[in-house]
Design a protein around this motif. Structure first.
Motif, mmCIF file in Angstrom:
data_model
loop_
_atom_site.group_PDB
_atom_site.id
_atom_site.type_symbol
_atom_site.label_atom_id
_atom_site.label_comp_id
_atom_site.label_asym_id
_atom_site.label_seq_id
_atom_site.Cartn_x
_atom_site.Cartn_y
_atom_site.Cartn_z
ATOM 1 N N THR A 75 -14.619 4.042 -5.275
ATOM 2 C CA THR A 75 -14.111 5.380 -5.604
ATOM 3 C C THR A 75 -15.293 6.339 -5.681
ATOM 4 O OG1 THR A 75 -14.217 4.997 -7.998
ATOM 5 C CG2 THR A 75 -12.134 4.479 -6.886
ATOM 6 N N LEU A 131 -3.904 -6.341 -7.765
ATOM 7 C CA LEU A 131 -2.550 -6.482 -7.226
ATOM 8 C C LEU A 131 -2.398 -7.871 -6.600
ATOM 9 C CD1 LEU A 131 -2.012 -3.048 -5.435
ATOM 10 C CD2 LEU A 131 -0.808 -3.884 -7.458
ATOM 11 N N THR A 135 0.848 -1.186 0.000
ATOM 12 C CA THR A 135 0.000 0.000 0.000
ATOM 13 C C THR A 135 0.885 1.237 0.000
ATOM 14 O OG1 THR A 135 -1.837 1.076 1.168
ATOM 15 C CG2 THR A 135 -0.148 0.065 2.527
ATOM 16 N N ASP A 183 -8.175 -0.051 -8.557
ATOM 17 C CA ASP A 183 -8.925 -0.899 -9.482
ATOM 18 C C ASP A 183 -8.889 -2.376 -9.120
ATOM 19 O OD1 ASP A 183 -9.330 1.452 -10.850
ATOM 20 O OD2 ASP A 183 -7.748 1.082 -12.331
ATOM 21 N N GLY A 187 -3.419 6.538 -5.515
ATOM 22 C CA GLY A 187 -3.756 5.224 -6.078
ATOM 23 C C GLY A 187 -4.909 5.227 -7.051
ATOM 24 N N GLY A 240 -6.889 5.360 -10.335
ATOM 25 C CA GLY A 240 -6.474 5.085 -11.696
ATOM 26 C C GLY A 240 -5.376 4.048 -11.810
ATOM 27 N N THR A 241 -5.033 3.390 -10.703
ATOM 28 C CA THR A 241 -4.016 2.334 -10.691
ATOM 29 C C THR A 241 -4.617 1.071 -10.073
ATOM 30 O OG1 THR A 241 -3.119 2.676 -8.456
ATOM 31 C CG2 THR A 241 -2.359 4.185 -10.203
ATOM 32 N N PRO A 242 -3.878 -0.048 -10.117
ATOM 33 C CA PRO A 242 -4.388 -1.269 -9.474
ATOM 34 C C PRO A 242 -4.626 -1.124 -7.977
ATOM 35 C CG PRO A 242 -2.659 -1.819 -11.030
ATOM 36 C CD PRO A 242 -2.670 -0.317 -10.927
ATOM 37 N N VAL A 243 -4.040 -0.103 -7.330
ATOM 38 C CA VAL A 243 -4.327 0.137 -5.910
ATOM 39 C C VAL A 243 -5.825 0.340 -5.716
ATOM 40 C CG1 VAL A 243 -4.022 1.774 -4.005
ATOM 41 C CG2 VAL A 243 -2.053 1.072 -5.373
#
Length: 255
Positions: free
Chosen positions: A152, A133, A99, A130, A123, A125-128
């Motif tokens: 979100t 991971l 994280t 979406d 985070g 717009g990233t796999p964090v």
């Protein structure tokens, strides 16, 4: 409940059972509760879930619990200089939730403040946010457990991701000074994750280099009030280690 003073680190951690969740202070090897970690190693307790900025090095700090296979899951910001941490993660022996560092700090603070969740732009717009991971790998290198997508939401003209606060069964921290009422003073870089980890623990155990009677500390110098600390033990000066030493050779002087 007031703060109880313990004689040894082993006594202070004696009731930490298999499967406990533990928030651990420190940054790299700075300000880690090494005596409490050593006591956990000796106790043999296992299947621990740890929340910490990183996981020590192979032969020091949380790394000794990893080497003994006493940790089953870690929530951290980075793998750091710990080769065994990376090996266990990539081989599927260890579940790891990586994280963002600031998010981890705020998750610990939120948990300690009784805030169940919060929104952050880190985070998005990233796999964090979406999902996807790899939390745990299979033996063949495929992803056995992946992170789920997070909620979100837009506030104004920006999108934010919801992160959950962290609350742990126990917290282990290191302070340079403390008093018998549990008030703590941290030294320099050790001030970053130690107070946050202490807040997140339902039972917080502090090792201190110097223990003084209640009332001796200047209230204006106290970094963490004793209301967050349930147990304290005077372990003396810490065995300070350097995580990674980098030197530059001086001209005309051999390395």
């Amino acid at each position: 409940m007031g703060t109880r003073v313990f004689t040894t680190a082993a006594e202070a951690v004696a009731d930490i059972d298999d499967g406990a969740t533990i928030a651990v202070g420190g940054f790299g090897l700075c300000g880690i509760p090494d005596a409490l970690i050593d006591a956990l190693r000796e106790s043999g307790v296992g299947n621990l879930e740890v929340f910490s900025n990183n996981c020590g090095v192979d032969d020091h700090g949380l790394g000794i619990l990893l080497g003994a296979k006493q940790i089953s899951r870690v929530t951290a910001s980075y793998v750091g200089e710990n080769k065994e941490f990376a090996r266990q993660y990539l081989s599927g022996e260890l579940e790891v939730e990586l994280t963002p560092q600031g998010t981890l700090a705020e998750r610990l603070r939120a948990g300690g403040a009784g805030i169940p969740a919060f929104f952050t732009p880190a985070g998005v717009g990233t796999p964090v946010a979406d999902g996807g991971l790899p939390w745990r790998y299979a033996a063949d290198g495929s992803v056995a457990v992946a992170s789920p997508p997070k909620e979100t939401r837009e506030f104004g003209d920006k999108r934010y991701v919801m992160e959950l606060g962290i609350s742990a069964d126990f917290a282990l921290v290191h302070a340079v000074r403390g008093d018998t009422a549990g008030n703590l003073v941290f030294d320099k870089t050790a001030l970053n994750f130690n107070p946050l980890a202490a807040m997140a623990g339902k039972v917080t155990i502090a090792q201190v280099e110097e223990l003084v009677p209640a009332g001796e500390l200047d209230p204006a110098q106290v970094h963490l009030p004793g209301v967050f600390v349930q147990r304290i033990v005077n372990t003396g000066p810490q065995n300070k280690r350097i995580e990674k030493r980098t030197v530059t050779a001086t001209q005309g002087v051999s390395a």
